[in-house]
Design a protein around this motif. Structure first.
Motif, PDB file in Angstrom:
ATOM      1  N   ALA A  56       0.929  -1.009  -0.120  1.00 60.31           N
ATOM      2  CA  ALA A  56      -0.009  -0.287  -0.123  1.00 60.31           C
ATOM      3  C   ALA A  56       0.801   1.309   0.035  1.00 60.31           C
ATOM      4  O   ALA A  56       1.385   1.671   1.164  1.00 60.31           O
ATOM      5  CB  ALA A  56      -0.942  -0.014   0.963  1.00 60.31           C
ATOM      6  N   ASP A  57       1.142   1.845  -1.257  1.00 59.08           N
ATOM      7  CA  ASP A  57       1.953   3.129  -1.348  1.00 59.08           C
ATOM      8  C   ASP A  57       1.096   4.026  -0.765  1.00 59.08           C
ATOM      9  O   ASP A  57      -0.138   4.108  -0.346  1.00 59.08           O
ATOM     10  CB  ASP A  57       2.355   3.208  -2.609  1.00 59.08           C
ATOM     11  N   ASP A  58       1.658   5.499  -0.891  1.00 62.68           N
ATOM     12  CA  ASP A  58       1.085   6.675  -0.222  1.00 62.68           C
ATOM     13  C   ASP A  58      -0.171   6.740  -0.975  1.00 62.68           C
ATOM     14  O   ASP A  58      -1.070   7.377  -0.218  1.00 62.68           O
ATOM     15  CB  ASP A  58       2.053   7.690  -0.575  1.00 62.68           C
ATOM     16  N   ALA A  59      -0.633   6.491  -2.357  1.00 67.55           N
ATOM     17  CA  ALA A  59      -1.795   6.495  -2.765  1.00 67.55           C
ATOM     18  C   ALA A  59      -2.926   5.912  -2.280  1.00 67.55           C
ATOM     19  O   ALA A  59      -3.892   6.040  -2.512  1.00 67.55           O
ATOM     20  CB  ALA A  59      -1.578   6.323  -4.520  1.00 67.55           C
ATOM     21  N   GLN A  60      -2.561   4.662  -1.561  1.00 71.88           N
ATOM     22  CA  GLN A  60      -3.549   3.712  -1.076  1.00 71.88           C
ATOM     23  C   GLN A  60      -3.486   3.711   0.390  1.00 71.88           C
ATOM     24  O   GLN A  60      -4.267   3.080   1.005  1.00 71.88           O
ATOM     25  CB  GLN A  60      -3.349   2.674  -1.841  1.00 71.88           C
ATOM     26  N   ALA A  61      -2.432   4.225   0.945  1.00 70.78           N
ATOM     27  CA  ALA A  61      -2.374   4.055   2.512  1.00 70.78           C
ATOM     28  C   ALA A  61      -3.416   4.589   3.325  1.00 70.78           C
ATOM     29  O   ALA A  61      -3.947   4.233   4.536  1.00 70.78           O
ATOM     30  CB  ALA A  61      -1.001   4.536   2.881  1.00 70.78           C
ATOM     31  N   TRP A  62      -4.121   5.641   2.924  1.00 68.36           N
ATOM     32  CA  TRP A  62      -5.278   6.260   3.593  1.00 68.36           C
ATOM     33  C   TRP A  62      -6.259   5.262   3.656  1.00 68.36           C
ATOM     34  O   TRP A  62      -7.117   5.333   4.472  1.00 68.36           O
ATOM     35  CB  TRP A  62      -5.783   7.556   2.870  1.00 68.36           C
ATOM     36  N   LEU A  63      -6.601   4.409   2.939  1.00 67.68           N
ATOM     37  CA  LEU A  63      -7.484   3.432   3.096  1.00 67.68           C
ATOM     38  C   LEU A  63      -7.297   2.284   4.521  1.00 67.68           C
ATOM     39  O   LEU A  63      -8.449   1.683   4.821  1.00 67.68           O
ATOM     40  CB  LEU A  63      -7.735   2.511   1.701  1.00 67.68           C
ATOM     41  N   LEU A  64      -6.172   2.254   4.592  1.00 63.53           N
ATOM     42  CA  LEU A  64      -5.934   0.991   5.599  1.00 63.53           C
ATOM     43  C   LEU A  64      -6.460   1.514   7.077  1.00 63.53           C
ATOM     44  O   LEU A  64      -6.827   2.273   7.327  1.00 63.53           O
ATOM     45  CB  LEU A  64      -4.359   0.859   5.786  1.00 63.53           C
ATOM     46  N   GLY A  65      -7.048   0.437   7.650  1.00 63.78           N
ATOM     47  CA  GLY A  65      -7.752   0.463   8.638  1.00 63.78           C
ATOM     48  C   GLY A  65      -9.133   0.171   8.817  1.00 63.78           C
ATOM     49  O   GLY A  65      -9.631  -0.525   7.644  1.00 63.78           O
ATOM     50  N   ILE A 135     -16.887   5.461   1.439  1.00 66.67           N
ATOM     51  CA  ILE A 135     -16.941   4.136   0.593  1.00 66.67           C
ATOM     52  C   ILE A 135     -18.319   3.863   0.309  1.00 66.67           C
ATOM     53  O   ILE A 135     -19.222   3.442   1.296  1.00 66.67           O
ATOM     54  CB  ILE A 135     -16.234   3.075   1.175  1.00 66.67           C
ATOM     55  N   THR A 136     -18.681   4.111  -0.870  1.00 67.29           N
ATOM     56  CA  THR A 136     -20.419   4.035  -1.086  1.00 67.29           C
ATOM     57  C   THR A 136     -20.621   2.783  -1.898  1.00 67.29           C
ATOM     58  O   THR A 136     -19.878   2.613  -3.128  1.00 67.29           O
ATOM     59  CB  THR A 136     -20.893   5.442  -1.552  1.00 67.29           C
ATOM     60  N   ASN A 137     -21.664   1.913  -1.679  1.00 65.89           N
ATOM     61  CA  ASN A 137     -22.002   0.716  -2.549  1.00 65.89           C
ATOM     62  C   ASN A 137     -23.112   1.219  -3.593  1.00 65.89           C
ATOM     63  O   ASN A 137     -23.531   2.266  -3.373  1.00 65.89           O
ATOM     64  CB  ASN A 137     -22.025  -0.540  -1.925  1.00 65.89           C
ATOM     65  N   GLU A 138     -23.479   0.414  -4.409  1.00 63.29           N
ATOM     66  CA  GLU A 138     -24.567   0.741  -5.281  1.00 63.29           C
ATOM     67  C   GLU A 138     -25.845   0.985  -4.600  1.00 63.29           C
ATOM     68  O   GLU A 138     -26.570   1.684  -5.253  1.00 63.29           O
ATOM     69  CB  GLU A 138     -24.549  -0.289  -6.559  1.00 63.29           C
ATOM     70  N   SER A 139     -26.138   0.298  -3.650  1.00 63.83           N
ATOM     71  CA  SER A 139     -27.403   0.993  -3.055  1.00 63.83           C
ATOM     72  C   SER A 139     -27.540   2.230  -2.328  1.00 63.83           C
ATOM     73  O   SER A 139     -28.685   2.537  -1.834  1.00 63.83           O
ATOM     74  CB  SER A 139     -27.892  -0.269  -1.953  1.00 63.83           C
ATOM     75  N   GLY A 140     -26.418   2.876  -2.106  1.00 62.54           N
ATOM     76  CA  GLY A 140     -26.370   3.994  -1.423  1.00 62.54           C
ATOM     77  C   GLY A 140     -25.734   4.029  -0.028  1.00 62.54           C
ATOM     78  O   GLY A 140     -25.385   4.893   0.639  1.00 62.54           O
ATOM     79  N   ALA A 141     -25.589   2.711   0.366  1.00 54.41           N
ATOM     80  CA  ALA A 141     -25.262   2.569   1.674  1.00 54.41           C
ATOM     81  C   ALA A 141     -23.496   2.965   1.479  1.00 54.41           C
ATOM     82  O   ALA A 141     -22.851   2.950   0.573  1.00 54.41           O
ATOM     83  CB  ALA A 141     -25.127   1.058   1.958  1.00 54.41           C
ATOM     84  N   TYR A 142     -23.200   3.658   2.814  1.00 57.11           N
ATOM     85  CA  TYR A 142     -21.581   4.094   2.701  1.00 57.11           C
ATOM     86  C   TYR A 142     -20.934   3.822   4.129  1.00 57.11           C
ATOM     87  O   TYR A 142     -21.573   3.722   5.224  1.00 57.11           O
ATOM     88  CB  TYR A 142     -21.566   5.425   2.339  1.00 57.11           C
ATOM     89  N   TYR A 143     -19.812   3.816   4.003  1.00 54.81           N
ATOM     90  CA  TYR A 143     -19.022   3.525   5.153  1.00 54.81           C
ATOM     91  C   TYR A 143     -17.987   4.746   5.415  1.00 54.81           C
ATOM     92  O   TYR A 143     -17.734   5.262   4.513  1.00 54.81           O
ATOM     93  CB  TYR A 143     -17.862   2.423   4.928  1.00 54.81           C
ATOM     94  N   THR A 144     -17.698   5.036   6.678  1.00 58.20           N
ATOM     95  CA  THR A 144     -16.693   6.032   7.073  1.00 58.20           C
ATOM     96  C   THR A 144     -15.679   5.496   7.968  1.00 58.20           C
ATOM     97  O   THR A 144     -15.861   4.466   8.711  1.00 58.20           O
ATOM     98  CB  THR A 144     -17.560   7.354   7.824  1.00 58.20           C
ATOM     99  N   ARG A 145     -14.537   6.224   7.929  1.00 60.43           N
ATOM    100  CA  ARG A 145     -13.582   5.719   8.650  1.00 60.43           C
ATOM    101  C   ARG A 145     -13.764   5.598  10.274  1.00 60.43           C
ATOM    102  O   ARG A 145     -14.338   6.650  10.680  1.00 60.43           O
ATOM    103  CB  ARG A 145     -12.357   6.383   8.600  1.00 60.43           C
ATOM    104  N   VAL A 146     -13.330   4.648  11.038  1.00 58.84           N
ATOM    105  CA  VAL A 146     -13.372   4.417  12.434  1.00 58.84           C
ATOM    106  C   VAL A 146     -12.347   5.425  13.014  1.00 58.84           C
ATOM    107  O   VAL A 146     -11.034   5.121  12.564  1.00 58.84           O
ATOM    108  CB  VAL A 146     -13.542   3.224  12.951  1.00 58.84           C
ATOM    109  N   PRO A 147     -12.319   6.493  13.834  1.00 61.38           N
ATOM    110  CA  PRO A 147     -11.395   7.092  14.313  1.00 61.38           C
ATOM    111  C   PRO A 147     -10.680   6.134  15.275  1.00 61.38           C
ATOM    112  O   PRO A 147     -10.848   5.468  15.809  1.00 61.38           O
ATOM    113  CB  PRO A 147     -11.810   8.522  15.249  1.00 61.38           C
TER     114      PRO A 147
END
Length: 147
Positions: A56-65, A135-147
């Motif tokens: 996971a380079d810098d371009a994708q590291a934000w997603l981890l967690g 992160i949004t799926n096709e139904s409109g449901a979405y995820y947000t990062r846990v602090p």
């Protein structure tokens, strides 16, 4: 219901009801191997369809967690997506109990995820917001990062 767990539940149902085995993927031509070429490493995960980044380079590291289901128009139970380096992914229930292991890859704003459920692959794509906070799926449901 079009939430992720609904998609996985549908895949489980289809796998249980299907009498025919899943078709084998068409063989692809193997690349030529030279005498000085190193052998390819054996895959370490059981979900080969979604290729994961080597690291996971810098371009994708934000997603981890950990990301939690923050909104679902279908009112599905809360769950968590846990993204790890190397493309590993888990779906967990709201208490953090693992439900499924999977793989992820990211290309632009498209996040591809795949899981093995009862021997069958369940794969789907989601969209990452430009601010990388949803992160949004096709139904409109979405995820947000846990602090």
């Amino acid at each position: 219901m079009t939430s992720r767990f609904a998609l996985i539940a549908l895949a489980v149902l289809l796998a249980a009801c299907s009498a025919a085995p899943a078709p084998e993927p068409a063989p692809s031509a193997a690349p030529a191997v030279t005498a000085d070429a190193a052998p390819a490493a054996a895959p370490t995960a059981s979900v080969p369809a979604v290729s994961a980044p080597a690291d996971a380079d810098d371009a994708q590291a934000w997603l981890l967690g950990t990301w939690e289901l923050s909104y679902d128009p279908d009112n599905s139970p809360k769950d968590l997506l846990v993204f790890a380096d190397g493309g590993a992914l888990q779906i967990q229930d709201a208490q953090g109990v693992k439900a499924y292991d999977g793989r992820w890859s990211l290309s632009g704003s498209t996040l591809s995820m795949a899981f093995q459920v009862n021997g069958r692959e369940v794969a789907f794509d989601a969209t990452v917001s430009p601010a990388r906070d949803r992160i949004t799926n096709e139904s409109g449901a979405y995820y947000t990062r846990v602090p």
